[in-house]
Motif scaffolding. Structure first.
Motif, mmCIF file in Angstrom:
data_model
loop_
_atom_site.group_PDB
_atom_site.id
_atom_site.type_symbol
_atom_site.label_atom_id
_atom_site.label_comp_id
_atom_site.label_asym_id
_atom_site.label_seq_id
_atom_site.Cartn_x
_atom_site.Cartn_y
_atom_site.Cartn_z
ATOM 1 N N GLN A 148 -6.965 -36.943 2.282
ATOM 2 C CA GLN A 148 -5.804 -37.432 3.022
ATOM 3 C C GLN A 148 -4.629 -37.680 2.089
ATOM 4 O O GLN A 148 -3.494 -37.284 2.389
ATOM 5 C CB GLN A 148 -6.151 -38.729 3.785
ATOM 6 C CG GLN A 148 -7.164 -38.551 4.872
ATOM 7 C CD GLN A 148 -8.604 -38.570 4.391
ATOM 8 O OE1 GLN A 148 -8.891 -38.793 3.220
ATOM 9 N NE2 GLN A 148 -9.529 -38.321 5.295
ATOM 10 N N ILE A 149 -4.870 -38.324 0.961
ATOM 11 C CA ILE A 149 -3.808 -38.592 -0.011
ATOM 12 C C ILE A 149 -3.303 -37.280 -0.602
ATOM 13 O O ILE A 149 -2.091 -37.089 -0.770
ATOM 14 C CB ILE A 149 -4.312 -39.541 -1.129
ATOM 15 C CG1 ILE A 149 -4.686 -40.914 -0.552
ATOM 16 C CG2 ILE A 149 -3.269 -39.687 -2.227
ATOM 17 C CD1 ILE A 149 -3.529 -41.687 0.056
ATOM 18 N N ALA A 150 -4.211 -36.345 -0.898
ATOM 19 C CA ALA A 150 -3.808 -35.053 -1.450
ATOM 20 C C ALA A 150 -2.902 -34.312 -0.469
ATOM 21 O O ALA A 150 -1.922 -33.677 -0.869
ATOM 22 C CB ALA A 150 -5.035 -34.213 -1.774
ATOM 23 N N GLY A 151 -3.198 -34.400 0.817
ATOM 24 C CA GLY A 151 -2.359 -33.758 1.830
ATOM 25 C C GLY A 151 -0.982 -34.381 1.913
ATOM 26 O O GLY A 151 0.024 -33.672 2.049
ATOM 27 N N MET A 152 -0.916 -35.716 1.817
ATOM 28 C CA MET A 152 0.388 -36.387 1.856
ATOM 29 C C MET A 152 1.208 -36.030 0.630
ATOM 30 O O MET A 152 2.413 -35.769 0.737
ATOM 31 C CB MET A 152 0.212 -37.909 1.958
ATOM 32 C CG MET A 152 -0.254 -38.379 3.313
ATOM 33 S SD MET A 152 -0.060 -40.151 3.546
ATOM 34 C CE MET A 152 -1.461 -40.759 2.667
ATOM 35 N N VAL A 153 0.572 -35.996 -0.540
ATOM 36 C CA VAL A 153 1.279 -35.643 -1.772
ATOM 37 C C VAL A 153 1.785 -34.207 -1.688
ATOM 38 O O VAL A 153 2.898 -33.910 -2.116
ATOM 39 C CB VAL A 153 0.367 -35.848 -3.001
ATOM 40 C CG1 VAL A 153 0.954 -35.217 -4.232
ATOM 41 C CG2 VAL A 153 0.127 -37.339 -3.222
ATOM 42 N N ASN A 154 0.996 -33.327 -1.109
ATOM 43 C CA ASN A 154 1.402 -31.931 -0.968
ATOM 44 C C ASN A 154 2.660 -31.802 -0.109
ATOM 45 O O ASN A 154 3.512 -30.963 -0.376
ATOM 46 C CB ASN A 154 0.259 -31.109 -0.366
ATOM 47 C CG ASN A 154 0.526 -29.640 -0.413
ATOM 48 O OD1 ASN A 154 1.107 -29.141 -1.370
ATOM 49 N ND2 ASN A 154 0.118 -28.934 0.623
ATOM 50 N N ARG A 155 2.798 -32.648 0.905
ATOM 51 C CA ARG A 155 3.967 -32.612 1.787
ATOM 52 C C ARG A 155 5.251 -33.031 1.089
ATOM 53 O O ARG A 155 6.331 -32.597 1.459
ATOM 54 C CB ARG A 155 3.765 -33.534 2.994
ATOM 55 C CG ARG A 155 2.806 -33.053 4.004
ATOM 56 C CD ARG A 155 3.492 -32.089 4.913
ATOM 57 N NE ARG A 155 2.579 -31.687 5.969
ATOM 58 C CZ ARG A 155 2.918 -30.904 6.941
ATOM 59 N NH1 ARG A 155 4.131 -30.432 7.031
ATOM 60 N NH2 ARG A 155 2.043 -30.565 7.848
ATOM 61 N N VAL A 156 5.134 -33.913 0.104
ATOM 62 C CA VAL A 156 6.324 -34.442 -0.579
ATOM 63 C C VAL A 156 6.288 -34.151 -2.074
ATOM 64 O O VAL A 156 6.849 -34.902 -2.873
ATOM 65 C CB VAL A 156 6.488 -35.964 -0.318
ATOM 66 C CG1 VAL A 156 6.772 -36.245 1.142
ATOM 67 C CG2 VAL A 156 5.254 -36.735 -0.770
ATOM 68 N N GLN A 157 5.657 -33.057 -2.462
ATOM 69 C CA GLN A 157 5.479 -32.748 -3.888
ATOM 70 C C GLN A 157 6.782 -32.558 -4.628
ATOM 71 O O GLN A 157 6.845 -32.734 -5.839
ATOM 72 C CB GLN A 157 4.588 -31.528 -4.054
ATOM 73 C CG GLN A 157 5.161 -30.250 -3.481
ATOM 74 C CD GLN A 157 4.174 -29.106 -3.528
ATOM 75 O OE1 GLN A 157 3.136 -29.215 -4.168
ATOM 76 N NE2 GLN A 157 4.501 -28.031 -2.863
ATOM 77 N N HIS A 158 7.869 -32.227 -3.917
ATOM 78 C CA HIS A 158 9.169 -32.045 -4.553
ATOM 79 C C HIS A 158 9.868 -33.384 -4.824
ATOM 80 O O HIS A 158 10.876 -33.427 -5.510
ATOM 81 C CB HIS A 158 10.059 -31.158 -3.675
ATOM 82 C CG HIS A 158 10.229 -31.664 -2.294
ATOM 83 N ND1 HIS A 158 9.210 -31.626 -1.351
ATOM 84 C CD2 HIS A 158 11.265 -32.247 -1.688
ATOM 85 C CE1 HIS A 158 9.654 -32.158 -0.225
ATOM 86 N NE2 HIS A 158 10.896 -32.547 -0.402
#
Length: 59
Positions: free
Chosen positions: A42-52
């Motif tokens: 879940q955290i990895a998915g959230m980080v992927n959404r805002v990686q920029h």
């Protein structure tokens, strides 16, 4: 599970509402704020959404 430090490096001004909500859910909101989280899917998915907007460092 591995822990990661997530640091906000860019502002959320003029970003879509979904990205703002994701940053808030991660516990971020101000530049240079850092949080430590367990790296779950879940955290990895959230980080992927805002990686920029963030930088990630494994602890």
């Amino acid at each position: 599970m591995a822990s990661v430090e997530i640091t906000q490096i860019k502002s959320i001004i003029d970003r879509p509402e979904r990205q703002k909500q994701t940053m808030k859910a991660l516990g971020l909101g101000k530049i240079n704020r850092t949080v430590t989280k367990e790296l779950t899917p879940q955290i990895a998915g959230m980080v992927n959404r805002v990686q920029h907007l963030v930088s990630i460092k494994e602890v």
